[in-house]
Design an enzyme around this catalytic site. Structure first.
Site, PDB file in Angstrom:
ATOM      1  N   HIS A 154      49.054 -57.781  39.614  1.00  0.00           N
ATOM      2  CA  HIS A 154      50.012 -57.472  38.528  1.00  0.00           C
ATOM      3  C   HIS A 154      49.608 -58.147  37.216  1.00  0.00           C
ATOM      4  O   HIS A 154      50.466 -58.472  36.390  1.00  0.00           O
ATOM      5  CB  HIS A 154      51.442 -57.903  38.898  1.00  0.00           C
ATOM      6  CG  HIS A 154      51.864 -57.502  40.271  1.00  0.00           C
ATOM      7  ND1 HIS A 154      52.451 -56.292  40.548  1.00  0.00           N
ATOM      8  CD2 HIS A 154      51.750 -58.141  41.466  1.00  0.00           C
ATOM      9  CE1 HIS A 154      52.710 -56.203  41.852  1.00  0.00           C
ATOM     10  NE2 HIS A 154      52.267 -57.321  42.434  1.00  0.00           N
ATOM     11  N   SER A 275      34.489 -55.673  12.204  1.00  0.00           N
ATOM     12  CA  SER A 275      35.468 -54.868  11.479  1.00  0.00           C
ATOM     13  C   SER A 275      34.980 -54.642  10.053  1.00  0.00           C
ATOM     14  O   SER A 275      34.308 -55.486   9.476  1.00  0.00           O
ATOM     15  CB  SER A 275      36.803 -55.608  11.489  1.00  0.00           C
ATOM     16  OG  SER A 275      37.579 -55.218  10.386  1.00  0.00           O
ATOM     17  N   LYS A 281      35.968 -60.811  12.553  1.00  0.00           N
ATOM     18  CA  LYS A 281      36.232 -60.181  13.852  1.00  0.00           C
ATOM     19  C   LYS A 281      34.984 -59.736  14.600  1.00  0.00           C
ATOM     20  O   LYS A 281      33.986 -59.354  14.009  1.00  0.00           O
ATOM     21  CB  LYS A 281      37.141 -58.952  13.663  1.00  0.00           C
ATOM     22  CG  LYS A 281      38.576 -59.348  13.404  1.00  0.00           C
ATOM     23  CD  LYS A 281      39.497 -58.170  13.615  1.00  0.00           C
ATOM     24  CE  LYS A 281      39.674 -57.888  15.094  1.00  0.00           C
ATOM     25  NZ  LYS A 281      40.366 -56.621  15.313  1.00  0.00           N
ATOM     26  N   ASN A 283      34.530 -57.051  17.659  1.00  0.00           N
ATOM     27  CA  ASN A 283      35.323 -56.074  18.425  1.00  0.00           C
ATOM     28  C   ASN A 283      34.582 -55.566  19.664  1.00  0.00           C
ATOM     29  O   ASN A 283      33.373 -55.343  19.613  1.00  0.00           O
ATOM     30  CB  ASN A 283      35.676 -54.876  17.543  1.00  0.00           C
ATOM     31  CG  ASN A 283      36.628 -55.259  16.431  1.00  0.00           C
ATOM     32  OD1 ASN A 283      37.413 -56.201  16.570  1.00  0.00           O
ATOM     33  ND2 ASN A 283      36.550 -54.562  15.315  1.00  0.00           N
ATOM     34  N   GLU A 288      35.567 -50.370  24.914  1.00  0.00           N
ATOM     35  CA  GLU A 288      36.657 -49.473  24.508  1.00  0.00           C
ATOM     36  C   GLU A 288      36.199 -48.016  24.565  1.00  0.00           C
ATOM     37  O   GLU A 288      36.919 -47.128  25.017  1.00  0.00           O
ATOM     38  CB  GLU A 288      37.148 -49.816  23.097  1.00  0.00           C
ATOM     39  CG  GLU A 288      37.994 -51.079  23.070  1.00  0.00           C
ATOM     40  CD  GLU A 288      38.267 -51.591  21.670  1.00  0.00           C
ATOM     41  OE1 GLU A 288      38.935 -52.620  21.545  1.00  0.00           O
ATOM     42  OE2 GLU A 288      37.796 -50.983  20.686  1.00  0.00           O
ATOM     43  N   TYR A 315      31.201 -12.934  41.237  1.00  0.00           N
ATOM     44  CA  TYR A 315      30.941 -13.476  39.904  1.00  0.00           C
ATOM     45  C   TYR A 315      31.914 -12.916  38.868  1.00  0.00           C
ATOM     46  O   TYR A 315      32.235 -11.728  38.868  1.00  0.00           O
ATOM     47  CB  TYR A 315      29.496 -13.172  39.456  1.00  0.00           C
ATOM     48  CG  TYR A 315      29.212 -13.685  38.060  1.00  0.00           C
ATOM     49  CD1 TYR A 315      28.796 -14.997  37.851  1.00  0.00           C
ATOM     50  CD2 TYR A 315      29.415 -12.875  36.937  1.00  0.00           C
ATOM     51  CE1 TYR A 315      28.576 -15.476  36.570  1.00  0.00           C
ATOM     52  CE2 TYR A 315      29.196 -13.349  35.655  1.00  0.00           C
ATOM     53  CZ  TYR A 315      28.770 -14.655  35.471  1.00  0.00           C
ATOM     54  OH  TYR A 315      28.565 -15.137  34.216  1.00  0.00           O
ATOM     55  N   GLN A 320      30.822 -18.786  33.148  1.00  0.00           N
ATOM     56  CA  GLN A 320      29.915 -19.242  32.086  1.00  0.00           C
ATOM     57  C   GLN A 320      30.483 -20.499  31.412  1.00  0.00           C
ATOM     58  O   GLN A 320      29.751 -21.276  30.817  1.00  0.00           O
ATOM     59  CB  GLN A 320      29.708 -18.124  31.054  1.00  0.00           C
ATOM     60  CG  GLN A 320      28.757 -18.486  29.932  1.00  0.00           C
ATOM     61  CD  GLN A 320      28.293 -17.264  29.161  1.00  0.00           C
ATOM     62  OE1 GLN A 320      27.479 -16.493  29.634  1.00  0.00           O
ATOM     63  NE2 GLN A 320      28.841 -17.079  27.970  1.00  0.00           N
ATOM     64  N   LYS A 323      29.419 -24.783  32.225  1.00  0.00           N
ATOM     65  CA  LYS A 323      28.259 -25.624  31.921  1.00  0.00           C
ATOM     66  C   LYS A 323      28.499 -26.749  30.941  1.00  0.00           C
ATOM     67  O   LYS A 323      28.097 -27.895  31.175  1.00  0.00           O
ATOM     68  CB  LYS A 323      27.110 -24.753  31.408  1.00  0.00           C
ATOM     69  CG  LYS A 323      26.543 -23.857  32.481  1.00  0.00           C
ATOM     70  CD  LYS A 323      25.598 -22.837  31.902  1.00  0.00           C
ATOM     71  CE  LYS A 323      25.537 -21.601  32.757  1.00  0.00           C
ATOM     72  NZ  LYS A 323      26.836 -20.917  32.954  1.00  0.00           N
TER      73      LYS A 323
HETATM   74  N1  ARG Z   1      25.164 -16.590  31.169  1.00  0.00           N
HETATM   75  C1  ARG Z   1      25.752 -16.227  32.396  1.00  0.00           C
HETATM   76  C2  ARG Z   1      26.534 -17.402  32.979  1.00  0.00           C
HETATM   77  O1  ARG Z   1      26.333 -18.453  32.575  1.00  0.00           O
HETATM   78  C3  ARG Z   1      24.706 -15.798  33.360  1.00  0.00           C
HETATM   79  C4  ARG Z   1      25.181 -14.852  34.404  1.00  0.00           C
HETATM   80  C5  ARG Z   1      25.493 -13.553  33.800  1.00  0.00           C
HETATM   81  N2  ARG Z   1      25.839 -12.581  34.766  1.00  0.00           N
HETATM   82  C6  ARG Z   1      26.492 -11.462  34.486  1.00  0.00           C
HETATM   83  N3  ARG Z   1      26.752 -10.679  35.460  1.00  0.00           N
HETATM   84  N4  ARG Z   1      26.902 -11.211  33.271  1.00  0.00           N
HETATM   85  O2  ARG Z   1      27.357 -17.227  33.848  1.00  0.00           O
END
Ligand code: ARG
Length: 459
Positions: A154, A275, A281, A283, A288, A315, A320, A323
């Site tokens: 605590h 600072s 200071k 920091n 952080e 799919y 997309q 990523k």
């Molecule tokens: N750029 C697409 C992605 O990142 C690749 C796959 C595309 N496939 C499709 N059937 N349009 O998902």
């Protein structure tokens, strides 16, 4: 123009811009080229393309790779994504043979493969960095198994522990992280390529060969599942989130410890900032930021979970969106591990201040209760109330319990008026720490034992 068929396109540029991923998925160029080379080799081995075409494809892809790495490659929105961009350039370089590369695959299994390769590669990098951090922590632990620090619950002083033990707690968290990356790696080491769009392919491919060429253990099982599976990406996001949570907890302690009120540590000038208006200071910006970036990393996990949750098989373009969050989390994790290791490596530890802080809050109170249980065979609850009286006595005298004389202690409660004077040594803070010899406990000996086990594991 995007590859999906557009019926009436009045604003092609707007669509291209919206539809394209090339500006971020170009990060996958190395994996894309590696995957394509493996695929072409398998196609040639299966007599689906000729050896001459395969050689042209491979040489062409390597040239594309060179062009990308030397910065002469032109990334264009019109190419939509890294896969189309690479294939387009390949076909420009080698002509018709380039058009044969996409036999028996689709961008759906291609992107899944590129992304899986990326995640697997990065898991290994992160594991290595986690190991470096653990080594640093264990090194600190090794030097401070006798340095007393208030152990807290605590955020209140609880029992004396040693600073090495405290560092070891974090080392253990990072060890679990390491193992999590490792088990995800093993679970996800399967090759999507050859699943094609969603249902497999009529071509006589050898998916086991492709998997082997790419360093996967085996091909993925079900094409329909494969083309939209992003569990491997979710796992690395979760693994990073958990590890960043540990980083954030340590950062929080560094921030507290480097405050004037604690004064337990000082961050090296190299990693502290000042600072813009208060020149006096120093920091803790680095911890952080580590704490702050943890929030962003959690966001990336929740984002992808949310992207995935409503997708019908197989799919969908939604994926997309998988990523950028992963790239961001991976980069954040990598730099966070590097900088935290550097901060810990150069941390100045104020042993005296830590030990002085132990004399506040009656850290050895539990030792009196434990003593009464052991030596006088008292029920723990009775011992607890007697100890409470001794704490009150110490408070009255403005002393820490570890500083009481035997007379003062005996005065606190009738039940202890004849207590053996040896109790005084039990209340000594260092003895208190060293009394906790149970496996995983804080005594110097138990800590050293844990360090030994840890070092063995690190090898
Ligand atoms: N750029 C697409 C992605 O990142 C690749 C796959 C595309 N496939 C499709 N059937 N349009 O998902």
């Amino acid at each position: 123009m995007a590859s999906g068929q557009i019926l009436k396109n009045t604003n092609a540029k707007l669509l291209d811009e919206f539809n394209a991923s090339v500006m971020f998925d170009k990060e996958l160029y190395a994996q894309d080229i590696k995957g394509s080379i493996a695929h072409s080799k398998m196609l040639a081995l299966q007599d689906i393309i000729t050896v001459e075409d395969q050689e042209k494809i491979e040489a062409g892809l390597l040239q594309v790779k060179d062009e990308i790495e030397s910065g002469v490659f032109e990334w264009k929105i019109e190419h939509e994504d890294v896969h189309m961009a690479v294939e387009n350039r390949l076909t420009q370089i080698i002509g018709d043979a380039g058009g044969r590369l996409h036999t028996a695959r689709s961008r759906n299994d291609q992107v899944a493969t590129d992304f899986a390769l990326y995640v697997q590669d990065k898991s290994l990098v992160i594991k290595q960095k986690l190991k470096t951090l653990m080594k640093t922590l264990v090194n600190i632990a090794d030097k401070h198994t006798e340095t007393l620090i208030p152990g807290m619950t605590h955020l209140q002083h609880a029992q004396p522990i040693n600073f090495g033990f405290h560092m070891l707690a974090y080392a253990n968290m990072f060890k679990r992280d390491f193992e999590r990356f490792e088990s995800s790696y093993k679970r996800n080491n399967n090759c999507p390529l050859g699943s094609a769009a969603l249902a497999g392919t009529p071509h006589n491919i050898d998916r086991f060969k492709t998997a082997e060429l790419l360093g996967f253990d085996a091909p993925t099982a079900c094409a329909l599942d494969t083309s939209s599976n992003r569990d491997f990406a979710l796992e690395i996001l979760f693994n990073i989130s958990t590890s960043m949570m540990h980083i954030s907890r340590l950062s929080e302690e560094l921030i507290l410890w480097s405050s004037y009120e604690f004064g337990f540590v000082k961050m090296s000038d190299e990693y502290a900032t000042t600072s813009s208006i208060m020149p006096q200071k120093k920091n803790p910006d680095v911890p952080e930021l580590l704490r702050g970036k943890t929030g962003r990393v959690y966001g990336n996990l929740i984002s992808l979970l949310t992207v995935m949750k409503g997708l019908p098989l197989a799919y969908n373009k939604d994926t997309q969106e998988d990523k950028e969050g992963v790239f961001d989390s991976v980069k954040t994790m990598e730099i966070s591990l590097d900088i935290l290791t550097a901060v810990m490596d150069t941390l100045i530890i104020n042993v005296d201040t830590m030990e002085k802080a132990c004399k506040v809050g009656h850290l050895s109170a539990t030792d009196l209760a434990d003593y009464l249980v052991k030596k006088a065979n008292m029920p723990f609850r009775t011992a607890y109330y007697i100890t409470k009286d001794v704490v009150a006595m110490a408070n009255k005298l403005n002393k820490d319990m570890s500083e009481l004389t035997i007379e003062e202690l005996r005065d606190a409660n009738d039940e202890v008026k004849d207590i053996d004077k040896e109790i005084i040594s039990y209340l000594d803070l260092r003895n208190s720490m060293n009394a906790r010899t149970s496996f995983g406990g804080t005594s110097t000996a138990a800590t050293l034992y844990q360090i030994d086990i840890f070092k063995d594991w690190l090898k």
